[in-house]
Design an enzyme around this catalytic site. Structure first.
Site, short mmCIF file in Angstrom:
data_model
loop_
_atom_site.label_atom_id
_atom_site.label_comp_id
_atom_site.label_asym_id
_atom_site.label_seq_id
_atom_site.Cartn_x
_atom_site.Cartn_y
_atom_site.Cartn_z
N ASP A 1 -38.73 1.83 -26.88
CA ASP A 1 -39.14 1.38 -25.56
C ASP A 1 -39.16 2.52 -24.53
O ASP A 1 -38.18 3.25 -24.37
CB ASP A 1 -38.16 0.29 -25.11
CG ASP A 1 -38.69 -0.55 -23.96
OD1 ASP A 1 -39.13 0.04 -22.97
OD2 ASP A 1 -38.63 -1.79 -24.07
N SER B 1 -42.91 -0.85 -21.34
CA SER B 1 -42.35 -1.99 -22.07
C SER B 1 -43.32 -3.17 -21.94
O SER B 1 -44.51 -3.03 -22.23
CB SER B 1 -40.95 -2.32 -21.55
OG SER B 1 -40.28 -3.18 -22.44
#
Length: 285
Positions: free
Chosen positions: A151, A26
Site C-alpha cells: 500500500d 490506496s
C-alpha cells in the site's frame, strides 16, 4: 469519498473536466484511476456499494501468519470495473498518479516508494490499471502484497505534495507554483488522542493496546500523521489554492468494515459542503 465526489459534481457538473491530474493512494488510487479513465461519479458510487465491498472483504481468515483476505475477489471486481485490460498509457485525456511501495528494487538493492503515473516518458505506461490499483491498495495484514508492492499509504497516504511535485516536474509546459490549484479529498478522520502517560511504553503498548483506544497507537500515528503532515505542507506551498475536504467520522472505522458503508454514506451526505463549494467557485477555473 465516492459520495463526496458525487455531491461536488452535482453542484459543479464541469468540475472533473477541468482537472489536469488525478492522484490517489490506496483506495484513493481506484477513485483517481476511475475518474482519470473518464468514468462518471455515479460509476464510482456504484463501485463502492455495500454489495461489492462485502464481496471484496470475504471470506475472512485468521491473519496472524497470513493476510486477512485473498485479493482474488478484489481483482475480479477491479477487472469488471476496468474491462478490456487497459493500461496506464491508455489514459489519454488526464494525468494520473498512484503511489505504492516496492519492497525489493534489485537495481538499488533497497526498497523504495513508487509513483506510477502516465506523464510523457513514464516507464509505467504499459502497466495494467488493475495491477496499479492492486499495488497501491495492498494494505499489509489485510491484503497480500502485489508484484512486490504494498500500500502506498505506507509513505504517501495523502499524495498531495507528490501530486504537486509531479505537476511541476513533468507537466509541459511547466506551470508556475501559483498556478497550481489542488482539491484534496480524504476518506474521513476520527480525532485521536493518547491521554495516558506514555513515558514507560514499550513495544507492546505502542504496537498493540487492545484495551484502550487507539488499539494500535503507533500505526494510527504513522498513517494519520503522514496525512496531516502532507496537508500542512501542501497548504504552505499553495496557500489559498489548496483545500482539504475530510469530514469527521462518528467513530473509528476499520478499513475492512463493509457494514459501515451506510453510515459513511450518511456522513458524507450530511456534511456541510458550502465552504468547499465557495472555495471551488473562487479558485477552480
Amino acid at each position: 469519498m465516492a459520495t463526496l465526489v458525487k455531491r461536488l459534481v452535482d453542484q459543479f457538473p464541469n468540475l472533473l473536466e477541468q482537472v489536469d491530474l488525478f492522484a490517489g493512494t490506496s483506495t484513493g488510487s481506484i477513485v483517481a484511476l476511475t475518474l482519470a479513465s473518464g468514468r462518471t461519479a455515479d460509476t464510482l458510487v456504484d463501485f463502492y456499494s455495500i454489495e461489492n465491498l462485502r464481496t471484496v472483504f470475504s471470506p475472512s481468515r485468521f491473519h496472524l501468519f497470513r493476510p486477512k483476505y485473498s485479493n482474488a475477489n478484489f481483482r475480479n471486481l477491479l477487472e469488471s470495473h476496468f474491462p478490456g485490460s487497459p493500461r496506464l498509457g491508455d489514459i489519454k485525456k488526464y494525468k494520473l498518479l498512484a503511489p505504492s511501495f516496492k519492497l525489493d528494487v534489485s537495481r538499488k538493492h533497497d526498497w523504495c516508494p513508487v509513483f506510477s503515473h502516465n506523464f510523457l516518458g513514464s516507464h509505467h505506461l504499459e502497466e495494467l490499471i488493475v495491477d496499479v490499483a492492486l499495488r497501491s491498495a495492498a494494505a499489509p495484514t489485510i491484503f497480500p502484497s502485489h508484484q512486490g508492492h504494498i500500500d502506498g499509504g505506507m509513505m504517501a497516504n495523502n499524495p498531495s505534495t507528490a501530486a504537486i511535485a509531479l505537476a511541476l516536474g513533468h507537466h509541459q509546459p511547466r506551470p508556475d507554483l501559483e498556478d497550481v490549484c489542488l482539491l484534496s479529498l480524504g476518506t474521513g478522520f476520527s480525532p485521536t488522542i493518547i491521554s495516558l502517560n506514555t513515558k514507560g511504553w514499550g513495544i507492546i503498548q505502542w504496537m498493540l493496546n487492545p484495551f484502550r483506544l487507539p488499539a494500535e497507537p503507533l500505526l494510527n500515528i504513522l498513517f494519520d500523521g503522514v496525512v496531516e503532515a502532507d496537508a500542512i505542507m501542501s497548504r504552505h506551498l499553495l496557500r489559498p489554492h489548496y483545500w482539504r475536504l475530510n469530514p469527521p467520522l462518528l467513530r473509528q472505522t476499520a478499513l475492512d468494515d463493509w457494514k459501515a458503508v451506510p453510515e459513511l454514506i450518511k456522513t458524507a451526505n450530511d456534511y456541510d459542503l458550502q465552504p468547499t463549494f465557495d472555495w471551488i467557485a473562487s479558485n477552480w477555473n
